[in-house]
Each structure stands twice: as structure tokens, then as C-alpha cells.
Design an enzyme around this catalytic site. Sequence first.
Site, mmCIF file in Angstrom:
data_model
loop_
_atom_site.group_PDB
_atom_site.id
_atom_site.type_symbol
_atom_site.label_atom_id
_atom_site.label_comp_id
_atom_site.label_asym_id
_atom_site.label_seq_id
_atom_site.Cartn_x
_atom_site.Cartn_y
_atom_site.Cartn_z
ATOM 1 C CG HIS A 127 61.819 68.219 -29.812
ATOM 2 N ND1 HIS A 127 60.594 68.822 -29.607
ATOM 3 C CD2 HIS A 127 62.038 68.265 -31.154
ATOM 4 C CE1 HIS A 127 60.099 69.207 -30.773
ATOM 5 N NE2 HIS A 127 60.957 68.882 -31.726
ATOM 6 N NE ARG A 161 59.695 67.771 -39.324
ATOM 7 C CZ ARG A 161 60.128 68.016 -40.561
ATOM 8 N NH1 ARG A 161 59.517 67.482 -41.558
ATOM 9 N NH2 ARG A 161 61.174 68.796 -40.770
ATOM 10 C CB THR A 162 58.090 71.687 -33.757
ATOM 11 O OG1 THR A 162 58.923 70.544 -33.956
ATOM 12 C CG2 THR A 162 57.690 71.782 -32.302
ATOM 13 C CE LYS A 171 63.565 95.993 -31.818
ATOM 14 N NZ LYS A 171 62.287 96.545 -31.392
ATOM 15 N NE ARG A 191 62.366 73.668 -32.606
ATOM 16 C CZ ARG A 191 62.249 72.718 -33.530
ATOM 17 N NH1 ARG A 191 62.731 72.920 -34.745
ATOM 18 N NH2 ARG A 191 61.660 71.577 -33.245
HETATM 19 N N1 CP Z 1 60.915 67.015 -35.689
HETATM 20 C C1 CP Z 1 61.080 68.358 -35.646
HETATM 21 O O1 CP Z 1 61.297 68.955 -34.562
HETATM 22 O O2 CP Z 1 61.001 68.977 -36.864
HETATM 23 P P1 CP Z 1 61.118 70.539 -37.122
HETATM 24 O O3 CP Z 1 62.543 70.937 -36.782
HETATM 25 O O4 CP Z 1 60.782 70.739 -38.558
HETATM 26 O O5 CP Z 1 60.171 71.231 -36.183
#
Ligand code: CP
Length: 315
Positions: free
Chosen positions: A129, A51-52, A80, A101
Site C-alpha cells: 500500500h 480514506r484511500t 462479467k 485497489r
Molecule cells: N488506510 C486505508 O487504506 O484506509 P481505507 O481502507 O479506508 O482506504
Amino acid sequence: MRHFIEPNSFSLEEQLALLDLADRMEADPAPYAHLCDGRILATLFYEPSTRTRLSFESAMLRLGGKTLGFAGAQLSSASKGETVEDTARVVSNYADVIAMRHPKEGAPLRASLSARVPVINAGDGGHAHPSQTMIDLMTIRQRKGRLDHLTIGFCGDLKFGRTVHSLTAALSQFEGNRFVFISPEDLRLPQYVKNESLEPTHQIYKETADLEAELPHLDVLYMTRIQQERFFNEEEYLRLKGCYQLDEALLQKAPQDMPVLHPLPRIDEIKKDVDDDPRAAYFDQVHNGVYIRMAIILALLDIPDPVTGKKVLEA
Ligand code: CP
């Protein structure tokens, strides 16, 4: 230049302006379709995501911009030994905004200190998040019409669930909210979240393991998965997995206007028979994700809303 590392990287007024902008874009995306022509978003994902990453990329494409990036640290020079600081400095030459991320808590913050462009925390370990939090706020506001005077139940892995930590911080900004943290003893909300979010604002909260007993009293239920990837001990995960399973029969004990949120992905904590219940709001969250991330990109690039002429971020 501003970054979005935690929900309170933006003031409350800025967060509300962001939600309003996302609502306007959802209602009519046309005026926003070319605001990022010639701009580039880099998605640096050192950890899996559906999603993100894809919704950030979709958001930039819908704004007329382009995207580049990597999905998986093994495909980047991190394999590396390159630091996130160096990577962020390098990628600042290739992109106008970075979404990162990372499995390590604090990595996007470290990246932001050396980046020459805005950095968005797209999830760092078990910490935060913030873009998911804005999605959650947008969805709660759409469903309940307000973000204050709500009783919110958080259920599942509250120890490692970064979306829970960030949403608790965000909802603590509003008056009259009550928090019910429902988890096994071993997966309780970390003390630092209580210290940082709940204690300073004197929020009322309780901790319990009993979802069924709490359901009739909740305005919002936020389910989470047990975060297998954060456990050091496989036995511990196997002991705790499946500890909460919401199905249509159990949901009958909840109010008819209690939305069920979940950041997704789910494992078995929400059964498929809940999907057709009008209270299921988790696919609304997915839908809202694109507009929230469009709004975050515009905010950080300091691009005014062509409809109102206003910017999201104060100076
Ligand atoms: N909700 C969320 O962060 O989903 P993903 O891990 O698929 O990005």
C-alpha cells in the site's frame, strides 16, 4: 511513463522529493490549485475503502482535475469476468491516471503492464500500500524530525497488514532504524518481507508478542487491525481478534514523544480514550493523505512544482 506499485517504484531521492512536495502543498495549497485542470483520475476500487479512494479523489479535485470510477467490483464489468489488464487498457482512454485497489496481490502491477497511463497501487491484498507508506513517512518525519535512527514497533496483524509490509520496506532504506515486530505467533511478518526488506540491508529486528514490555523502548508505535477479510478460517479470526488493545493506561508506559500511528480503520486495537493524547497521530495521517496523494498525482503526470520548478521523478 512511471507507475507507483511499491514504495521502491520510486528511488529514495524521489520519495524524499515527494515528501517535500507534500509538505509544501500542506503549507500553502494555492499555487497547486489548477495544475490538473483538464486531467482525469480514475479510481478503480475492487475492495472497500473510505480514506484511500476519497482522499485520491479529493487530491485530484484540489488540483483542479476531475474524477471517475467505481467502488465495488460488482458495479464493474469485472463481475462479467473482465480482466484487470483489459479494464486498465480500456480506462486508459477515459483517464490520465489510474488508482486501483484490488483484493488480489499483484493486480495493480498486472494492470500497469497493459495501461497506457500511470497506475497507482491503492492497496493489493495483503501485499503493499505504497501511498499509505508515503503518508506514514510524512507523519513520522513531522513528529520525529527524521526517518533514521528510530526504533519502530509494529503491532497487530503483521501477516496480512500490507501497510506494515510497505512501511518496513520504506524504513529499511534509512540508516540505523531498529524494528520491533509485535504480534501473536500466527500473525508474524511474512518471510518474504524479511527477505526483501530487512535481510539485504542488514536491519536489526526482533519479534515478540509482548507490547507492554516494548512500549518504553519505542520511538514510534504503528498499530494495525486484525484483517478479518484476509482470514480463510472464521474461528482463527475469532481466536486472534482483540489480542492487542492500546488504551490510555497502557500508553502511560510509553515515552511522551512516541507517536501512535495507525492506517485506519480501527476496530478495538486503539481505545477512544487515546484520541485526546498528544501522541495520537492517526488523524494526522488522514490529514496528510490528501497532500501525499496530490504529490503522487503530480509526480506521475510529470508536472513540475510551480514553487521550485522541479519535478519529483527523475527521467
Ligand atoms: N488506510 C486505508 O487504506 O484506509 P481505507 O481502507 O479506508 O482506504
